[in-house]
Motif scaffolding. Structure first.
Motif, PDB file in Angstrom:
ATOM      1  N   GLN A 124       0.367  -2.734   6.662  1.00 57.37           N
ATOM      2  CA  GLN A 124      -0.200  -2.173   5.432  1.00 57.37           C
ATOM      3  C   GLN A 124      -1.701  -1.906   5.590  1.00 57.37           C
ATOM      4  O   GLN A 124      -2.215  -0.881   5.128  1.00 57.37           O
TER       5      GLN A 124
ATOM      6  N   GLU B 279      -9.289  -0.949  -3.790  1.00 59.09           N
ATOM      7  CA  GLU B 279      -9.243   0.298  -4.545  1.00 59.09           C
ATOM      8  C   GLU B 279     -10.354   0.355  -5.592  1.00 59.09           C
ATOM      9  O   GLU B 279     -10.929   1.417  -5.839  1.00 59.09           O
TER      10      GLU B 279
ATOM     11  N   LEU C 109      -5.633  -5.400  -1.978  1.00 54.67           N
ATOM     12  CA  LEU C 109      -5.644  -3.945  -2.004  1.00 54.67           C
ATOM     13  C   LEU C 109      -6.090  -3.394  -3.360  1.00 54.67           C
ATOM     14  O   LEU C 109      -6.706  -2.327  -3.430  1.00 54.67           O
TER      15      LEU C 109
ATOM     16  N   PHE D 231      -3.742   1.673   5.430  1.00 53.68           N
ATOM     17  CA  PHE D 231      -4.935   1.854   4.605  1.00 53.68           C
ATOM     18  C   PHE D 231      -6.098   2.388   5.430  1.00 53.68           C
ATOM     19  O   PHE D 231      -6.799   3.320   5.025  1.00 53.68           O
TER      20      PHE D 231
ATOM     21  N   TYR E  36       0.844  -1.188   0.000  1.00 50.07           N
ATOM     22  CA  TYR E  36       0.000   0.000   0.000  1.00 50.07           C
ATOM     23  C   TYR E  36       0.878   1.236   0.000  1.00 50.07           C
ATOM     24  O   TYR E  36       1.606   1.496   0.948  1.00 50.07           O
TER      25      TYR E  36
END
Length: 210
Positions: A195, A159, A155, A199, A47
């Protein structure tokens, strides 16, 4: 290019040592230290985060804002969370295997209408989760299911779909390509959790970790 960094971790308590030792000084267990690579050459982090420089404020200049909590469908659950789920928070659910952690959070996701949730399962397939959802007896079209263990792929899906709530089941099944060790190892759990925490804080998305 950076040098490959290695360390030894106790698989019982997570203590770190620069060299192998027979007995862990933290938990007193024998032969539990395993060598793990904690950083490769030119690592690519999962990330990247928000590319902005945070500002510094004097404490008296900070304007206090009222935190709006997410109210879950379960009153007792809200009470345990201190009145609801705080945006950007990480909640860790721990317990013995089979105690019902996954079932509890899946039930919460299925009952939580009006909120887009992404339920990431590294332990069960989407078909297994569907069968468990049918046994629970609730349905929610905004509950998205992803059966994946690679953090980078997770991830990317986050997104793309931008969920309001993220559920990870479970953290010890995830692995990141930036760490050369098996999923469930101390360094992998630490990297993946780090990570996900970045986020959560930078997007104000609440995250549940099992």
């Amino acid at each position: 290019m950076g040098k490959i960094k290695k360390a030894f971790f106790c698989q019982n308590c997570g203590a770190q040592s620069p060299k192998w030792v027979g007995k862990c000084n933290s938990c007193n267990e024998w032969n539990t230290y395993v060598e793990e690579i904690i950083e490769k050459e030119s690592p690519q982090r999962a990330y990247a985060g928000v590319k902005s420089i945070p500002k510094v404020f004097a404490i008296q200049d900070i304007v206090k804002q009222k935190t709006v909590r997410y109210k879950t469908p379960e009153k007792e659950f809200n009470r345990v969370l201190g009145g609801g789920l705080v945006p950007g928070s990480i909640s860790l659910f721990g317990g013995e295997p089979g105690i019902g952690k996954s079932t509890l959070l899946l039930q919460l996701a299925l009952k939580w209408n009006g909120i887009k949730l992404l339920y990431v399962s590294g332990e069960e397939s989407s078909q297994q989760i569907k069968m468990r959802a049918d046994r629970i007896g609730f349905s929610n079209r905004e509950c998205l299911i992803l059966a994946e263990t690679n953090l980078e792929n997770i991830l990317l899906q986050i997104e793309q779909h931008q969920p309001d709530i993220l559920i990870i089941d479970s953290i010890q099944t995830l692995y990141s390509k930036s760490i050369e060790s098996a999923s469930g190892s101390i360094s992998q759990i630490r990297e993946c959790a780090s990570q996900l925490m970045r986020f959560a804080k930078e997007t104000n998305t609440p995250v549940f970790l099992i």
